[in-house]
Design a protein around this motif. Structure first.
Motif, PDB file in Angstrom:
ATOM      1  N   UNK A  83      21.484 -18.994  -6.278  1.00  0.00           N
ATOM      2  CA  UNK A  83      21.807 -19.101  -4.945  1.00  0.00           C
ATOM      3  C   UNK A  83      21.577 -20.498  -4.957  1.00  0.00           C
ATOM      4  N   UNK A  84      20.224 -20.634  -5.396  1.00  0.00           N
ATOM      5  CA  UNK A  84      19.427 -21.672  -5.216  1.00  0.00           C
ATOM      6  C   UNK A  84      19.911 -23.030  -6.365  1.00  0.00           C
ATOM      7  N   UNK A  85      20.434 -22.430  -7.252  1.00  0.00           N
ATOM      8  CA  UNK A  85      21.113 -23.094  -8.496  1.00  0.00           C
ATOM      9  C   UNK A  85      22.302 -23.813  -8.294  1.00  0.00           C
ATOM     10  N   UNK A  86      23.226 -22.999  -7.312  1.00  0.00           N
ATOM     11  CA  UNK A  86      24.731 -24.000  -6.595  1.00  0.00           C
ATOM     12  C   UNK A  86      24.768 -24.637  -5.795  1.00  0.00           C
ATOM     13  N   UNK A  87      23.637 -24.274  -4.725  1.00  0.00           N
ATOM     14  CA  UNK A  87      23.886 -25.502  -3.796  1.00  0.00           C
ATOM     15  C   UNK A  87      22.482 -25.872  -3.944  1.00  0.00           C
ATOM     16  N   UNK A 137       7.504 -13.217 -13.555  1.00  0.00           N
ATOM     17  CA  UNK A 137       8.470 -13.469 -14.857  1.00  0.00           C
ATOM     18  C   UNK A 137       9.570 -14.862 -14.583  1.00  0.00           C
ATOM     19  N   UNK A 138       9.482 -15.083 -13.212  1.00  0.00           N
ATOM     20  CA  UNK A 138      10.416 -16.174 -12.465  1.00  0.00           C
ATOM     21  C   UNK A 138       8.951 -17.267 -12.557  1.00  0.00           C
ATOM     22  N   UNK A 139       7.737 -16.910 -12.267  1.00  0.00           N
ATOM     23  CA  UNK A 139       6.527 -17.801 -11.737  1.00  0.00           C
ATOM     24  C   UNK A 139       6.436 -18.505 -13.566  1.00  0.00           C
ATOM     25  N   UNK A 140       6.605 -17.256 -14.860  1.00  0.00           N
ATOM     26  CA  UNK A 140       5.495 -17.629 -16.264  1.00  0.00           C
ATOM     27  C   UNK A 140       6.986 -18.550 -16.211  1.00  0.00           C
ATOM     28  N   UNK A 141       8.814 -18.553 -15.676  1.00  0.00           N
ATOM     29  CA  UNK A 141       9.346 -19.490 -15.972  1.00  0.00           C
ATOM     30  C   UNK A 141       9.399 -20.853 -15.353  1.00  0.00           C
ATOM     31  N   UNK A 142       9.113 -20.371 -14.622  1.00  0.00           N
ATOM     32  CA  UNK A 142       9.220 -21.729 -13.634  1.00  0.00           C
ATOM     33  C   UNK A 142       7.969 -22.884 -13.656  1.00  0.00           C
ATOM     34  N   UNK A 161       1.828 -22.635  -8.391  1.00  0.00           N
ATOM     35  CA  UNK A 161       2.680 -23.083  -7.418  1.00  0.00           C
ATOM     36  C   UNK A 161       3.807 -21.431  -6.333  1.00  0.00           C
ATOM     37  N   UNK A 162       4.427 -22.261  -5.973  1.00  0.00           N
ATOM     38  CA  UNK A 162       4.943 -21.461  -4.891  1.00  0.00           C
ATOM     39  C   UNK A 162       6.403 -21.331  -6.092  1.00  0.00           C
ATOM     40  N   UNK A 163       6.780 -19.738  -6.203  1.00  0.00           N
ATOM     41  CA  UNK A 163       7.913 -19.122  -6.691  1.00  0.00           C
ATOM     42  C   UNK A 163       9.272 -18.392  -5.376  1.00  0.00           C
ATOM     43  N   UNK A 164      10.252 -18.874  -5.886  1.00  0.00           N
ATOM     44  CA  UNK A 164      10.517 -18.407  -4.984  1.00  0.00           C
ATOM     45  C   UNK A 164      11.934 -17.683  -5.343  1.00  0.00           C
ATOM     46  N   UNK A 165      12.826 -16.907  -5.069  1.00  0.00           N
ATOM     47  CA  UNK A 165      13.590 -16.121  -6.054  1.00  0.00           C
ATOM     48  C   UNK A 165      15.171 -15.972  -4.968  1.00  0.00           C
ATOM     49  N   UNK A 166      16.076 -16.925  -4.983  1.00  0.00           N
ATOM     50  CA  UNK A 166      17.688 -17.050  -4.224  1.00  0.00           C
ATOM     51  C   UNK A 166      19.028 -16.583  -5.334  1.00  0.00           C
ATOM     52  N   UNK A 167      19.176 -15.908  -4.939  1.00  0.00           N
ATOM     53  CA  UNK A 167      19.641 -14.986  -5.236  1.00  0.00           C
ATOM     54  C   UNK A 167      20.249 -13.630  -4.598  1.00  0.00           C
ATOM     55  N   UNK A 168      21.261 -12.562  -5.512  1.00  0.00           N
ATOM     56  CA  UNK A 168      21.438 -11.463  -4.590  1.00  0.00           C
ATOM     57  C   UNK A 168      20.079 -11.379  -3.217  1.00  0.00           C
ATOM     58  N   UNK A 169      19.148 -11.333  -3.653  1.00  0.00           N
ATOM     59  CA  UNK A 169      17.986 -11.254  -2.417  1.00  0.00           C
ATOM     60  C   UNK A 169      17.341 -12.564  -2.441  1.00  0.00           C
ATOM     61  N   UNK A 170      16.460 -12.524  -1.660  1.00  0.00           N
ATOM     62  CA  UNK A 170      15.474 -13.512  -1.611  1.00  0.00           C
ATOM     63  C   UNK A 170      13.967 -12.665  -2.119  1.00  0.00           C
ATOM     64  N   UNK A 171      12.599 -13.834  -2.177  1.00  0.00           N
ATOM     65  CA  UNK A 171      11.388 -13.131  -2.148  1.00  0.00           C
ATOM     66  C   UNK A 171      10.780 -14.592  -2.092  1.00  0.00           C
ATOM     67  N   UNK A 191      10.695 -26.774 -11.270  1.00  0.00           N
ATOM     68  CA  UNK A 191      12.257 -26.284 -11.240  1.00  0.00           C
ATOM     69  C   UNK A 191      13.140 -25.621 -10.106  1.00  0.00           C
ATOM     70  N   UNK A 192      14.302 -25.615 -10.152  1.00  0.00           N
ATOM     71  CA  UNK A 192      15.691 -24.876 -10.027  1.00  0.00           C
ATOM     72  C   UNK A 192      16.088 -24.430 -11.047  1.00  0.00           C
ATOM     73  N   UNK A 193      16.324 -23.614 -11.533  1.00  0.00           N
ATOM     74  CA  UNK A 193      17.371 -22.389 -12.824  1.00  0.00           C
ATOM     75  C   UNK A 193      17.831 -21.484 -12.292  1.00  0.00           C
ATOM     76  N   UNK A 194      18.724 -21.453 -12.957  1.00  0.00           N
ATOM     77  CA  UNK A 194      19.972 -20.011 -12.406  1.00  0.00           C
ATOM     78  C   UNK A 194      19.204 -18.794 -12.944  1.00  0.00           C
ATOM     79  N   UNK A 195      18.481 -19.158 -14.071  1.00  0.00           N
ATOM     80  CA  UNK A 195      18.136 -17.582 -15.101  1.00  0.00           C
ATOM     81  C   UNK A 195      16.873 -17.876 -15.850  1.00  0.00           C
ATOM     82  N   UNK A 196      15.983 -17.372 -15.377  1.00  0.00           N
ATOM     83  CA  UNK A 196      14.764 -17.657 -15.920  1.00  0.00           C
ATOM     84  C   UNK A 196      14.461 -17.094 -17.588  1.00  0.00           C
TER      85      UNK A 196
END
Length: 283
Positions: free
Chosen positions: A244-248, A99-104, A110-120, A265-270
């Motif tokens: 986390x990615x968005x705020x910082x 889902x994050x890859x589709x959104x970004x 490309x590489x898609x990273x998740x930096x929220x409660x957890x990371x991946x 892209x750096x987005x808070x919610x996809x």
């Protein structure tokens, strides 16, 4: 009508495409199948998703992208729960990374990273996400996540490694002691949520030397462990999703640039970008 969901461990964002109107957004607790049973998911949707269930007869397609949905058996848990409330809908369940890859990334590699409660992290080839060796969860991984930062703050506080002024502020805000931390982390459920709840404190001390050093330590650990594990990381844009990615984002961008990482892209919610992708992908 098409319903899209982006679910993390702590919350799920839902966006309903209503013909001729602006999409309608809802929010419920997270539906991570590693932490929720099918029965618990159904209860959450009944209790918190009245706006969704009231439209069940009109919803024809559901695209659910969630944390913990990386295997067929986990897909089934979520799908079974959703089918109980939306029996007429076509239901697709995939990982939050897709889902994050589709959104970004859209249709680009490309590489898609998740930096929220957890990371991946994952590599997206323009059509599919290629699962890597990461995503080990908050005990073994989650570098640079809210849980990672919360753990760092709590351990620094308990070990007495915070500067005195920051230690005093943290103590005033949370009044922690070792026993309370041990109980919440090791004896109560959802220790990752508990630890991640402290991450917001970093924003309070963001301009301090300690706060900047902590952000650098967490993000560099994510970069070294995750991003640089892809030999051609410098060839593709590196996109980020999560609070986390968005705020910082300023600190994250600086560290990426100093490590020759091209930030996309750096987005808070996809969820909004994700709905747009789903609706338009076959057009």
């Amino acid at each position: 009508m098409i319903l899209v969901a982006d679910s993390g461990s702590s919350k799920t964002d839902w966006l309903l495409a209503v013909p001729g109107q602006e999409p309608v957004q809802f929010r419920t607790d997270g539906l991570n199948p590693y932490f929720r049973t099918e029965k618990e998911m159904v209860k959450i949707l009944y209790d918190q998703g009245a706006g969704l269930t009231s439209r069940a007869a009109d919803i024809t397609e559901i695209y659910f992208f969630g944390a913990g949905c990386s295997s067929p058996d986990r897909h089934e848990i979520v799908s079974n729960a959703l089918s109980q409330l939306f029996p007429k809908a076509y239901i697709s369940v995939d990982s939050d990374l897709l889902g994050s890859a589709y959104a970004t990334c859209g249709h680009e590699k490309g590489l898609c990273c998740v930096l929220g409660t957890g990371s991946n992290i994952s590599f997206f080839d323009g059509e599919e996400v290629h699962s890597g060796k990461h995503g080990l969860g908050y005990v073994l991984g989650d570098e640079g996540s809210g849980t990672w930062f919360g753990k760092a703050l709590v351990t620094d506080f308990l070990y007495g490694n915070m500067p005195d002024d920051i230690h005093a502020v943290f103590n005033a805000d949370y009044q922690l002691d070792k026993e309370a931390v041990i109980i919440n982390v090791y004896q109560k459920p959802n220790g990752n949520f508990y630890l991640a709840s402290f991450a917001k404190f970093i924003n309070k001390i963001r301009d301090s030397q300690y706060g900047q050093a902590l952000l650098a330590r967490g993000f560099l650990e994510f970069i070294e462990t995750n991003v640089k594990s892809y030999p051609q990381y410098h060839k593709y844009k590196c996109n980020f999703v999560g609070s986390i990615a968005y705020v910082f984002s300023d600190e994250l961008k600086r560290l990426c640039e100093s490590n020759e990482i091209k930030v996309g892209k750096i987005i808070r919610q996809p969820i909004h970008d994700l709905l747009q992708f789903i609706v338009n992908r076959d057009v």
